[in-house]
Design an enzyme around this catalytic site. Structure first.
Site, PDB file in Angstrom:
ATOM      1  N   GLU A  51     136.441   9.855  90.621  1.00 30.33           N
ATOM      2  CA  GLU A  51     137.239  10.030  91.835  1.00 30.33           C
ATOM      3  C   GLU A  51     138.560  10.762  91.595  1.00 30.33           C
ATOM      4  OE1 GLU A  51     137.752   6.363  93.946  1.00 30.33           O
ATOM      5  OE2 GLU A  51     135.614   6.070  94.218  1.00 30.33           O
ATOM      6  N   GLU A  64     128.693   4.544  92.642  1.00 31.36           N
ATOM      7  CA  GLU A  64     129.367   3.333  93.123  1.00 31.36           C
ATOM      8  C   GLU A  64     128.981   3.122  94.574  1.00 31.36           C
ATOM      9  OE1 GLU A  64     133.666   2.896  92.772  1.00 31.36           O
ATOM     10  OE2 GLU A  64     133.640   3.807  90.776  1.00 31.36           O
TER      11      GLU A  64
HETATM   12  C1  BGP Z   1     136.542   2.970  93.757  1.00 30.69           C
HETATM   13  C2  BGP Z   1     137.081   2.994  92.353  1.00 30.69           C
HETATM   14  C3  BGP Z   1     136.877   1.734  91.607  1.00 30.69           C
HETATM   15  C4  BGP Z   1     136.960   0.458  92.414  1.00 30.69           C
HETATM   16  C5  BGP Z   1     136.283   0.574  93.763  1.00 30.69           C
HETATM   17  C6  BGP Z   1     136.515  -0.577  94.704  1.00 30.69           C
HETATM   18  O1  BGP Z   1     137.253   3.829  94.570  1.00 30.69           O
HETATM   19  O2  BGP Z   1     136.468   4.028  91.599  1.00 30.69           O
HETATM   20  O3  BGP Z   1     137.729   1.749  90.506  1.00 30.69           O
HETATM   21  O4  BGP Z   1     138.191  -0.077  92.387  1.00 30.69           O
HETATM   22  O5  BGP Z   1     136.660   1.758  94.428  1.00 30.69           O
HETATM   23  O6  BGP Z   1     137.730  -0.425  95.389  1.00 30.69           O
HETATM   24  P1  BGP Z   1     138.909  -1.463  95.360  1.00 30.69           P
HETATM   25  O7  BGP Z   1     138.999  -1.956  93.971  1.00 30.69           O
HETATM   26  O8  BGP Z   1     140.114  -0.706  95.783  1.00 30.69           O
HETATM   27  O9  BGP Z   1     138.549  -2.524  96.338  1.00 30.69           O
END
Ligand code: BGP
Length: 474
Positions: free
Chosen positions: A170, A369
């Protein structure tokens, strides 16, 4: 009506999950430079939910052997880690490589491979060594060179153990967070500097790929992008235009240069008009970007983007931001994951995959993800301490059904990775929202497989699941 059908996925489909060094490893004893997250926590602990830092997190550095067994028990045949730059180069991200870090990652990857879990290794997941940030972070060419040296070291040290490589997770995130929206250190609001940092991130990606190609490894190298299909509120031409611009900023900005090797002309035109192009770029940089594109693409999909034409005028004295051209649209009737504030829209995964198929040469890709963070999950624990997370199982099944449909319609999708394996630390939310297939009791570090973990094992063993395909609406 209901038509139950077994949705089977292609042979050798990658079932797994992902996390990152800063979010899961814990500091440990190998030696590690201070990262921007550790620095920010020291300066402003109040910005972190319940003031929990990334010092210990899920303590994977001490528990990776146990964790690998849990990966097996939850059906993983692949798993994405990130390699910590700060751990590999504890003298502030440069200088001598750390033998203890090499030993840790080699042992982790060897153990994963021995247990039938393919290693997906990502080189950068938001965790800049703080001293390199002081030197300008991604705004600095020297930092780009330091990153390329770090990448080269990883190819040399771990090339025999890694299945696929990724330059960035990202890359848009740190630009939004550090330069536009105040959710990453050093909390600037300055689009033009963000534009420079974005350009050098893209250059770093290309340069790492250029070096990678000199090693003749059997693995591929690519990038992981967070992509949301963009939908206008209506067919009104003003809404459509707003959606096109939002899509340029958030989707095409990294996707086009990192996968196709060039920048979207309309975005360049718009940034030129508003004097927001980076100051430092050369023809040679552009040629490097053109010649070194991703060989594989990871798609992080959480929610769609819905936009509409702006209703109000811009304050010309406010800092330039993408929102000058649109407003977010709160669609009546949308289904929300209220804990995280993200819309749940399963069909978006299909739309995203079709975009990659139709506009990016159907490059080899996978869902890198997707997942559901829920707060206070102990509410759903049974008397044995297992979290009965039916909502997560439903979330995964509903997304996978549309992913299956995308594959059926010709998308070159090779796997599905969930966010994530065990509940882990999140950037400013710390342990508020839990995403894991395995729950974590933070004070004791005890791990317990959730109901979704059992579901995931069965899913992976059977390489599919039964689903009512009448629920799929295209
Ligand atoms: C994505 C990232 C992750 C993770 C996930 C969940 O954007 O790559 O690192 O954190 O989101 O989001 P969050 O942790 O902000 O709830």
């Amino acid at each position: 009506m209901s038509t139950i059908k077994k949705l089977s996925f292609p042979e050798n489909f990658w079932w797994g999950s992902a996390w990152s060094a800063e979010q899961a490893e814990g500091r440990g004893e190998t030696g590690k430079a201070e990262t921007v997250w550790e620095r920010w926590y020291k300066e402003q602990p109040n910005r972190f939910y319940q003031r929990i830092s990334s010092e210990i997190t899920t303590d994977h550095i001490h528990r990776y052997k146990e964790d690998i067994q849990l990966m097996k028990q939850t059906g993983h045949n692949s798993f994405r880690v990130s390699i910590s730059w700060a751990r590999m180069f504890p003298q502030d991200g440069v200088g001598e490589v750390n033998p203890q870090a090499i030993a840790f990652y080699r042992d982790l990857f060897t153990e994963m491979n021995k247990n039938g879990i393919k290693v997906f290794a990502n080189l950068y997941h938001f965790d800049m060594p703080a001293k390199l940030q002081d030197q300008g972070g991604w705004e600095s060419r020297d930092v780009v060179e330091a990153y390329v040296h770090f990448a080269k070291t990883c190819f040399e040290e771990f090339g025999d153990l890694v299945f696929h490589w990724f330059t960035f997770n990202e890359p848009l995130g740190p630009i939004l967070g550090s330069y536009l929206e105040d959710f990453h250190y050093p909390n600037l609001v300055d689009f033009k500097r963000g534009s420079q940092a974005a350009f050098f991130t893209i250059l770093a990606h290309a340069k790492a790929i250029e070096v990678f190609k000199t090693y003749n490894l059997s693995s591929k190298i690519g990038v992981i992008l967070n992509l949301s299909p963009t939908f206008p509120r209506s067919n009104n031409s003003a809404d459509v235009k707003a959606a096109e611009i939002a899509d340029l900023f958030y989707t095409r900005s990294f996707l086009d240069p990192m996968v196709k090797g060039n920048f979207p002309p309309k975005l360049v035109e718009l940034l030129t008009e508003y004097d927001q192009l980076p100051l430092d770029f050369t023809q040679e940089d552009l040629a490097t970007i053109q010649a070194n594109t991703a060989q594989i693409l990871g798609l992080n999909y959480y929610e769609p983007r819905r936009v509409k034409a702006r209703l109000t005028a811009i304050n010309p004295e406010s800092p330039f931001l993408p929102e000058w051209f649109f407003e977010n649209h709160v669609m009546p009737g949308r289904r929300m994951n209220e804990y995280r504030g993200w819309e749940i829209y399963e069909k978006g995964i299909y739309d995203l995959c079709m975009d990659i198929k139709n506009n990016y040469g159907n490059i080899e890709a996978f869902i890198s993800e997707n997942g559901m963070g829920v707060a206070n999950e102990e509410r759903f624990m049974d008397e044995d301490g297992q979290v009965i997370d039916e909502y997560r199982i439903e979330f995964i099944r509903d997304h996978l059904a549309y992913l299956w449909k995308a594959i059926d319609d010709g998308c070159n999708i090779k796997g599905y990775h969930l966010w994530t394996f065990i509940d882990c630390w999140s950037w400013i939310n710390s342990y508020k929202n839990r995403y894991g297939l395995v729950s974590l009791d933070l004070p004791t570090q005890k791990r317990t497989i959730k109901k979704s973990g059992e579901f995931y094992k069965k899913l992976s063993d059977e390489n599919g699941f039964n689903y009512d395909i009448d629920l799929l609406v295209l």
